[in-house]
Design a protein around this motif. Structure first.
Motif, mmCIF file in Angstrom:
data_model
loop_
_atom_site.group_PDB
_atom_site.id
_atom_site.type_symbol
_atom_site.label_atom_id
_atom_site.label_comp_id
_atom_site.label_asym_id
_atom_site.label_seq_id
_atom_site.Cartn_x
_atom_site.Cartn_y
_atom_site.Cartn_z
ATOM 1 N N SER A 68 2.930 -54.007 -34.389
ATOM 2 C CA SER A 68 1.534 -54.325 -34.112
ATOM 3 C C SER A 68 0.851 -53.161 -33.399
ATOM 4 C CB SER A 68 1.450 -55.587 -33.266
ATOM 5 O OG SER A 68 0.154 -56.125 -33.327
ATOM 6 N N ALA A 69 1.558 -52.578 -32.447
ATOM 7 C CA ALA A 69 1.007 -51.443 -31.701
ATOM 8 C C ALA A 69 0.751 -50.259 -32.632
ATOM 9 C CB ALA A 69 1.963 -51.041 -30.585
ATOM 10 N N TRP A 70 1.672 -50.043 -33.553
ATOM 11 C CA TRP A 70 1.492 -48.944 -34.487
ATOM 12 C C TRP A 70 0.231 -49.168 -35.330
ATOM 13 C CZ3 TRP A 70 0.935 -48.008 -39.634
ATOM 14 C CH2 TRP A 70 1.054 -46.668 -40.038
ATOM 15 N N LEU A 71 0.078 -50.368 -35.849
ATOM 16 C CA LEU A 71 -1.094 -50.685 -36.676
ATOM 17 C C LEU A 71 -2.382 -50.601 -35.877
ATOM 18 C CD1 LEU A 71 0.172 -53.648 -38.846
ATOM 19 C CD2 LEU A 71 -0.770 -51.497 -39.682
ATOM 20 N N LEU A 88 -8.420 -42.826 -45.956
ATOM 21 C CA LEU A 88 -7.885 -44.141 -45.602
ATOM 22 C C LEU A 88 -8.800 -45.255 -46.090
ATOM 23 C CD1 LEU A 88 -6.646 -43.849 -41.905
ATOM 24 C CD2 LEU A 88 -5.305 -43.848 -44.005
ATOM 25 N N VAL A 89 -8.186 -46.401 -46.377
ATOM 26 C CA VAL A 89 -8.942 -47.630 -46.647
ATOM 27 C C VAL A 89 -8.498 -48.654 -45.613
ATOM 28 C CG1 VAL A 89 -9.338 -49.490 -48.278
ATOM 29 C CG2 VAL A 89 -9.126 -47.155 -49.101
ATOM 30 N N ARG A 111 3.950 -42.659 -43.211
ATOM 31 C CA ARG A 111 3.230 -42.950 -41.957
ATOM 32 C C ARG A 111 2.611 -41.675 -41.398
ATOM 33 N NH1 ARG A 111 7.686 -46.113 -40.838
ATOM 34 N NH2 ARG A 111 8.366 -44.726 -39.185
ATOM 35 N N ARG A 112 3.320 -40.551 -41.531
ATOM 36 C CA ARG A 112 2.755 -39.282 -41.080
ATOM 37 C C ARG A 112 1.498 -38.926 -41.884
ATOM 38 N NH1 ARG A 112 3.800 -34.078 -38.798
ATOM 39 N NH2 ARG A 112 1.771 -33.077 -39.055
ATOM 40 N N ILE A 113 1.554 -39.140 -43.180
ATOM 41 C CA ILE A 113 0.396 -38.873 -44.040
ATOM 42 C C ILE A 113 -0.798 -39.708 -43.587
ATOM 43 C CG2 ILE A 113 -0.527 -39.231 -46.372
ATOM 44 C CD1 ILE A 113 2.239 -38.384 -47.451
ATOM 45 N N LEU A 114 -0.542 -40.976 -43.305
ATOM 46 C CA LEU A 114 -1.630 -41.854 -42.846
ATOM 47 C C LEU A 114 -2.189 -41.358 -41.519
ATOM 48 C CD1 LEU A 114 -0.125 -45.340 -43.759
ATOM 49 C CD2 LEU A 114 -1.946 -44.108 -44.939
ATOM 50 N N ALA A 115 -1.302 -40.926 -40.623
ATOM 51 C CA ALA A 115 -1.745 -40.407 -39.322
ATOM 52 C C ALA A 115 -2.633 -39.182 -39.525
ATOM 53 C CB ALA A 115 -0.537 -40.058 -38.458
ATOM 54 N N ASP A 116 -2.241 -38.318 -40.463
ATOM 55 C CA ASP A 116 -3.053 -37.130 -40.742
ATOM 56 C C ASP A 116 -4.409 -37.533 -41.320
ATOM 57 O OD1 ASP A 116 -1.081 -35.491 -39.784
ATOM 58 O OD2 ASP A 116 -0.201 -35.046 -41.747
ATOM 59 N N LEU A 117 -4.387 -38.530 -42.198
ATOM 60 C CA LEU A 117 -5.646 -38.981 -42.806
ATOM 61 C C LEU A 117 -6.560 -39.651 -41.795
ATOM 62 C CD1 LEU A 117 -4.512 -40.251 -46.307
ATOM 63 C CD2 LEU A 117 -5.988 -38.310 -45.788
ATOM 64 N N ALA A 118 -5.973 -40.166 -40.724
ATOM 65 C CA ALA A 118 -6.787 -40.795 -39.674
ATOM 66 C C ALA A 118 -7.680 -39.758 -39.000
ATOM 67 C CB ALA A 118 -5.891 -41.468 -38.644
ATOM 68 N N ARG A 119 -7.297 -38.480 -39.129
ATOM 69 C CA ARG A 119 -8.102 -37.399 -38.538
ATOM 70 C C ARG A 119 -9.161 -36.915 -39.510
ATOM 71 N NH1 ARG A 119 -4.128 -33.238 -35.756
ATOM 72 N NH2 ARG A 119 -6.041 -32.887 -34.576
ATOM 73 N N GLY A 120 -9.178 -37.475 -40.707
ATOM 74 C CA GLY A 120 -10.206 -37.111 -41.676
ATOM 75 C C GLY A 120 -9.643 -36.967 -43.072
ATOM 76 N N GLU A 121 -10.516 -36.958 -44.058
ATOM 77 C CA GLU A 121 -10.106 -36.794 -45.449
ATOM 78 C C GLU A 121 -9.300 -35.523 -45.625
ATOM 79 O OE1 GLU A 121 -14.024 -38.932 -47.529
ATOM 80 O OE2 GLU A 121 -13.242 -37.015 -48.249
ATOM 81 N N SER A 122 -8.432 -35.529 -46.657
ATOM 82 C CA SER A 122 -7.591 -34.361 -46.882
ATOM 83 C C SER A 122 -7.093 -34.340 -48.326
ATOM 84 C CB SER A 122 -6.425 -34.393 -45.900
ATOM 85 O OG SER A 122 -5.737 -33.168 -45.936
ATOM 86 N N SER A 123 -6.632 -33.170 -48.747
ATOM 87 C CA SER A 123 -6.146 -33.000 -50.118
ATOM 88 C C SER A 123 -4.625 -33.116 -50.176
ATOM 89 C CB SER A 123 -6.552 -31.633 -50.636
ATOM 90 O OG SER A 123 -5.819 -30.635 -49.949
ATOM 91 N N THR A 124 -4.100 -33.262 -51.375
ATOM 92 C CA THR A 124 -2.655 -33.368 -51.588
ATOM 93 C C THR A 124 -1.902 -32.197 -50.942
ATOM 94 O OG1 THR A 124 -3.066 -34.455 -53.711
ATOM 95 C CG2 THR A 124 -0.858 -33.581 -53.334
ATOM 96 N N LEU A 125 -2.331 -30.984 -51.237
ATOM 97 C CA LEU A 125 -1.647 -29.799 -50.706
ATOM 98 C C LEU A 125 -1.658 -29.772 -49.187
ATOM 99 C CD1 LEU A 125 -2.350 -26.604 -52.816
ATOM 100 C CD2 LEU A 125 -0.164 -27.572 -52.129
#
Lengths: 130, 130
Positions: A101-104, B92-93, B39-53
């Motif tokens: 939950s904390a992670w989400l 992210l969605v 999860r790391r990818i999602l964390a990176d996307l939380a900082r803004g849009e990004s490309s595959t590379l």
DNA sequence: GAATTAGTAAACCAACTGGTTTACCATATC
DNA sequence: GATATGGTAAACCAGTTGGTTTACTAATTC
């Protein structure tokens, strides 16, 4: 090598290890939650402690299959088990739920406010539709 | 068969279908979250849009591997992608995060109050230790 | 228009998952 | 003490996952 340096290094190593441990724990928790049978078992356990057989009843699969699911839940730390006679009683453990939950929670800002892209999209669509 | 009965039946069927859909969606979301790379990818996307590379850079694996992870995230509905020139931009969605969080929320009572068995256990252990 | 860039597709592989059946072991009951 | 009950263990199986490499396409740059 200076003691402080060594201890700093050790500290850094501990941090890495701690993060790795947490990461592996999250892997196991999310993996465990990614199965409908296991989520149903957890829902049943939310109503109180229960045994393997009782937990197995709603499921159209063999007892060993359910037993395996319980193993997965236990390894993820989501349940605890103890023997009572020939019964194996299960109960929920809160901590991993809290961790997940904390992670989400970190991603909550994406739907709490203007960062919610989906809301933007829906609002745009609504305007176009009306 | 009366119309009301038919509609009731249809309603019940819709409910079952809806629950099944939600269940399958939760499967996909938790499954997607059960991998540290994703999860790391999602964390990176939380900082803004990004490309595959760009998203691939922190990971010590081939580009196709990361591309597959993005596919998993997209199928789970956690990200959206659009082509910008020869770049594939991800973002992210929010919705699936919200769903997963809502599901976990149900178990919150197990750590919010006296139902937290682990707390009980720790308290007991502490008493025994002192 | 040739070369580089940003990817995806497909084929392949080892390891893991979720199910099965069959065999077994304790505990409880008759 | 024989039988029934409540499981787990082990072997097996098909399908999925997470990675690889090699080949390809479409857009950009020189």
């Amino acid at each position: 090598m200076a003691a402080s340096e060594s201890s700093r290094k050790h500290h850094r190593y501990s941090e890495v290890a701690a993060v790795a441990a947490k990461t592996a724990a999250l892997d196991a928790v999310f993996q465990a939650l990614a199965d409908p049978t296991r989520r149903r078992i957890l829902a049943d356990l939310a109503r109180g402690e229960s045994s393997t057989l009782t937990l197995a009843m709603p499921h159209r699969m063999s007892l060993p299959a359910v037993s395996k699911h319980l193993g997965v839940l236990e390894r993820a730390g989501l349940i605890e088990r103890r023997l009572i006679g020939r019964e194996r009683r299960c109960r929920l453990v809160a901590k991993p739920f809290r961790s997940a939950s904390a992670w989400l929670e970190f991603y909550r800002r994406f739907w709490d406010d203007q960062f919610d892209r989906l809301t933007d999209f829906i609002q745009t669509t609504d305007k176009e539709a009306s």
